[in-house]
Design a protein around this motif. Structure first.
Motif, PDB file in Angstrom:
ATOM      1  N   MET A 115       0.866  -1.189   0.000  1.00 39.20           N
ATOM      2  CA  MET A 115       0.000   0.000   0.000  1.00 39.20           C
ATOM      3  C   MET A 115       0.900   1.236   0.000  1.00 39.20           C
ATOM      4  SD  MET A 115      -3.196  -1.291   0.763  1.00 39.20           S
ATOM      5  CE  MET A 115      -4.170  -0.336   1.871  1.00 39.20           C
ATOM      6  N   VAL A 116       0.563   2.207  -0.832  1.00 40.34           N
ATOM      7  CA  VAL A 116       1.258   3.503  -0.825  1.00 40.34           C
ATOM      8  C   VAL A 116       0.216   4.555  -0.483  1.00 40.34           C
ATOM      9  CG1 VAL A 116       2.578   5.168  -2.176  1.00 40.34           C
ATOM     10  CG2 VAL A 116       2.906   2.735  -2.576  1.00 40.34           C
ATOM     11  N   ASN A 117       0.420   5.231   0.647  1.00 42.34           N
ATOM     12  CA  ASN A 117      -0.538   6.228   1.147  1.00 42.34           C
ATOM     13  C   ASN A 117      -1.957   5.653   1.234  1.00 42.34           C
ATOM     14  OD1 ASN A 117       1.581   8.073   1.176  1.00 42.34           O
ATOM     15  ND2 ASN A 117       1.149   8.783  -0.884  1.00 42.34           N
ATOM     16  N   GLY A 118      -2.050   4.390   1.706  1.00 45.95           N
ATOM     17  CA  GLY A 118      -3.362   3.779   1.909  1.00 45.95           C
ATOM     18  C   GLY A 118      -3.982   3.181   0.662  1.00 45.95           C
ATOM     19  N   LYS A 119      -3.320   3.301  -0.498  1.00 41.06           N
ATOM     20  CA  LYS A 119      -3.873   2.735  -1.738  1.00 41.06           C
ATOM     21  C   LYS A 119      -2.994   1.588  -2.203  1.00 41.06           C
ATOM     22  CE  LYS A 119      -6.104   6.883  -3.470  1.00 41.06           C
ATOM     23  NZ  LYS A 119      -5.885   8.090  -4.234  1.00 41.06           N
ATOM     24  N   GLN A 120      -3.633   0.526  -2.690  1.00 40.36           N
ATOM     25  CA  GLN A 120      -2.888  -0.629  -3.180  1.00 40.36           C
ATOM     26  C   GLN A 120      -2.188  -0.287  -4.497  1.00 40.36           C
ATOM     27  OE1 GLN A 120      -4.851  -4.600  -3.232  1.00 40.36           O
ATOM     28  NE2 GLN A 120      -4.536  -4.388  -5.415  1.00 40.36           N
ATOM     29  N   VAL A 121      -0.886  -0.584  -4.562  1.00 43.93           N
ATOM     30  CA  VAL A 121      -0.121  -0.347  -5.794  1.00 43.93           C
ATOM     31  C   VAL A 121       0.555  -1.655  -6.179  1.00 43.93           C
ATOM     32  CG1 VAL A 121       1.767   0.953  -6.852  1.00 43.93           C
ATOM     33  CG2 VAL A 121       0.293   2.076  -5.193  1.00 43.93           C
ATOM     34  N   ASN A 122       0.372  -2.081  -7.441  1.00 43.46           N
ATOM     35  CA  ASN A 122       1.014  -3.332  -7.870  1.00 43.46           C
ATOM     36  C   ASN A 122       1.914  -3.108  -9.080  1.00 43.46           C
ATOM     37  OD1 ASN A 122      -1.059  -2.912  -9.687  1.00 43.46           O
ATOM     38  ND2 ASN A 122      -1.487  -5.081  -9.955  1.00 43.46           N
ATOM     39  N   ILE A 123       2.467  -1.900  -9.198  1.00 43.13           N
ATOM     40  CA  ILE A 123       3.367  -1.572 -10.306  1.00 43.13           C
ATOM     41  C   ILE A 123       4.775  -1.381  -9.733  1.00 43.13           C
ATOM     42  CG2 ILE A 123       3.842   0.066 -12.158  1.00 43.13           C
ATOM     43  CD1 ILE A 123       0.756   0.774 -11.908  1.00 43.13           C
ATOM     44  N   PRO A 124       5.704  -2.324 -10.004  1.00 46.90           N
ATOM     45  CA  PRO A 124       7.056  -2.223  -9.432  1.00 46.90           C
ATOM     46  C   PRO A 124       7.793  -0.940  -9.829  1.00 46.90           C
ATOM     47  CG  PRO A 124       6.703  -4.389 -10.381  1.00 46.90           C
ATOM     48  CD  PRO A 124       5.532  -3.553 -10.780  1.00 46.90           C
ATOM     49  N   SER A 125       7.462  -0.393 -11.009  1.00 48.45           N
ATOM     50  CA  SER A 125       8.193   0.793 -11.480  1.00 48.45           C
ATOM     51  C   SER A 125       7.575   2.102 -10.989  1.00 48.45           C
ATOM     52  CB  SER A 125       8.236   0.798 -13.006  1.00 48.45           C
ATOM     53  OG  SER A 125       6.917   0.845 -13.515  1.00 48.45           O
TER      54      SER A 125
END
Length: 197
Positions: A115-125
């Protein structure tokens, strides 16, 4: 999606790179048979580019795009390039000690554990910014995988530009890294020379 399947230790040997920079504490027992020929200027430049690509797990096309972005930013192109590579989400997960290697960090991001700032992120770049809070999802925190990872990474020293709370698998980007903060053995000036031909 293209995947680099070159054996890690073999690639480290050919680039003259210590596997520690990849988070791997194995050593190869084989020695590389080097010829006595002096490497050309182009050969040296190419090797530095290959080192950077291999350490950060970036293929040619995205690497070239990072270089173009770095050229547009104010300041030195080489330093901007290294800062961009260091700010990738998969690298930040590795730096925070939530993964043993950058490859594992990339997998963790791809499996939607971050999670980045409470949001799910699935992009390694994904490029992180100053003030971003990065954490492992609540339902993944208790898994055996992260207990094993923390056992290995617990003794690591963390870079000055991140703040880490290992117990809660949470970290914050205090500031973007400077070239001095990046301990990667790459001479970025040679990469700039290679691309500016």
């Amino acid at each position: 999606m293209a995947v680099n399947r070159v054996p890690v230790l073999k690639r480290c040997r050919s680039l003259g790179l210590d596997p520690v920079y990849l988070g791997i504490d194995k050593k190869s027992n084989r020695s590389l048979k080097r010829s006595n020929r002096k490497m050309s200027e182009y050969g040296l430049q190419l090797r530095e580019k290959q080192k950077a690509k291999f350490i950060y797990g970036v293929l040619e096309k995205p690497f070239r795009n990072y270089f173009k972005k770095a050229q547009k930013k104010p300041g030195k192109t080489g330093e901007n390039l290294m800062i961009l590579l260091e700010s990738r989400l998969d690298n930040v997960i590795f730096r925070l000690g939530f993964a043993r290697t950058r490859r594992e960090a990339r997998q963790i991001v791809g499996h939607k554990h971050v999670m980045v700032n409470g949001k799910q992120v699935n992009i390694p770049s994904y490029i992180v910014s100053e003030g971003d809070v990065i954490e492992i999802k609540e339902n993944c925190k208790g898994s055996q995988r992260y207990k094993d990872i923390l056992e290995v990474t617990g003794g690591r020293t963390f870079p000055a530009w991140v703040e880490v709370d290992q117990d809660n698998l949470k970290g914050e980007i205090k500031s973007l890294p400077t070239r001095e903060d990046i301990d990667v053995p790459v001479d970025e000036m040679l990469i700039v020379e290679l691309y500016s031909k």
